[in-house]
Scaffold this active site. Sequence first.
Site, PDB file in Angstrom:
ATOM      1  N   HIS A 110     -19.130  35.805  -0.894  1.00 37.53           N
ATOM      2  CA  HIS A 110     -18.768  34.392  -0.744  1.00 37.53           C
ATOM      3  C   HIS A 110     -19.349  33.615  -1.920  1.00 37.53           C
ATOM      4  O   HIS A 110     -20.520  33.755  -2.258  1.00 37.53           O
ATOM      5  CB  HIS A 110     -19.353  33.883   0.582  1.00 37.53           C
ATOM      6  CG  HIS A 110     -18.975  32.487   0.945  1.00 37.53           C
ATOM      7  ND1 HIS A 110     -17.676  32.027   0.926  1.00 37.53           N
ATOM      8  CD2 HIS A 110     -19.740  31.428   1.363  1.00 37.53           C
ATOM      9  CE1 HIS A 110     -17.653  30.764   1.324  1.00 37.53           C
ATOM     10  NE2 HIS A 110     -18.890  30.371   1.585  1.00 37.53           N
ATOM     11  N   ASP A 157      -9.673  34.803   1.910  1.00 37.54           N
ATOM     12  CA  ASP A 157     -11.128  34.702   2.078  1.00 37.54           C
ATOM     13  C   ASP A 157     -11.491  33.733   3.207  1.00 37.54           C
ATOM     14  O   ASP A 157     -10.686  32.902   3.624  1.00 37.54           O
ATOM     15  CB  ASP A 157     -11.776  34.205   0.778  1.00 37.54           C
ATOM     16  CG  ASP A 157     -11.959  35.310  -0.249  1.00 37.54           C
ATOM     17  OD1 ASP A 157     -11.567  36.455   0.017  1.00 37.54           O
ATOM     18  OD2 ASP A 157     -12.480  35.014  -1.344  1.00 37.54           O
ATOM     19  N   ASP A 158     -12.727  33.840   3.659  1.00 38.18           N
ATOM     20  CA  ASP A 158     -13.330  32.914   4.634  1.00 38.18           C
ATOM     21  C   ASP A 158     -12.734  33.032   6.028  1.00 38.18           C
ATOM     22  O   ASP A 158     -12.792  32.090   6.824  1.00 38.18           O
ATOM     23  CB  ASP A 158     -13.235  31.456   4.159  1.00 38.18           C
ATOM     24  CG  ASP A 158     -13.899  31.220   2.819  1.00 38.18           C
ATOM     25  OD1 ASP A 158     -14.730  32.061   2.420  1.00 38.18           O
ATOM     26  OD2 ASP A 158     -13.592  30.209   2.167  1.00 38.18           O
TER      27      ASP A 158
END
Length: 315
Positions: free
Chosen positions: A132, A11-12
């Site tokens: 998110h 993620d991110d």
Amino acid sequence: MLQVKLIVTGDDFGYCPRRNQGIVDCFLAGAVSNVSLLVNGSAAADAAKLARRYNIPIGLHANLSEGSPVCEVLKTNSSLLNQDGFFHGKMGFRTALSKGLLNMSEVKQELKAQVELFHELTGHLPPHMDGHQHIHVLPEVRHVFAEVLEEYGIKYTRVPIEPGLHNCDWIPPSLMDFYLGVEEDSFNTVDVFTRHGISVPSSGYRWPDIYIGLSTMGKNMSVSNIWSAIDTAIVEFTSKASLPAHPTPQSRTVTIELMVHPGYPSVPPIGGCGDGPDDFSQSWERLHELQTLIKPELQSHYKTRNIQLCSFKDL
């Protein structure tokens, strides 16, 4: 033998150059098989270039809680913004939502703008889209999120319900409270997504059979914890599943998504989604995850257990 397809999602992606490099290093080491892009991240364009260069499977990490919107008309005078002109934050977003202060038409507008920007950056629509800080399973938002998935034909998403979470006594009470809130929201999201046809196999829209990633985040990540989480999840899933006579359980394929956040820690002022890097991105725990994921014994365990790393587009 039961076959397991494991999607290890970093993620991110796009948060900062150091997070990008860490995720790429994990991918090249065979430790991450899929990434989720923050299109409002300060290094999103570079992340998209890296994904093309190394052929990294990439989806959208929809962000309504950190930094700035990408939709131009929402960058001023929007219900999605706090008094400083940024998104409300992980908990601030939830508070504003609970008070009825968020305009769902603006939520949809921003989600669609992020899908469009993803397409612009990568040259294709995202094969998967999640949220998110798990904003996509929150009340009201989940309905709008499902509509966007349908409108763009985005086939896969994430429902963060982790088997065995309640037995993880190493998680601090305050963090466990947040995780249990995410779990409750996720259970309530299943019905919404199902009504939109997202979990119906014939429609092509769905999420993996099993989600893991809350109990193994940051300092709680270890090779043994990942092994245990996978084993616990498989046992619980197979015991509950109503397996058809054909194929037999021995030839059944189970899909798992393991959510991870590896990287080299951000160094201010570089990074973030418009308002600088947060404590999470600057933490040593990002490097700890990276170092754990690339350990040879973890890779060996995957092979021993007939676990095949893949991406959403491989399902």
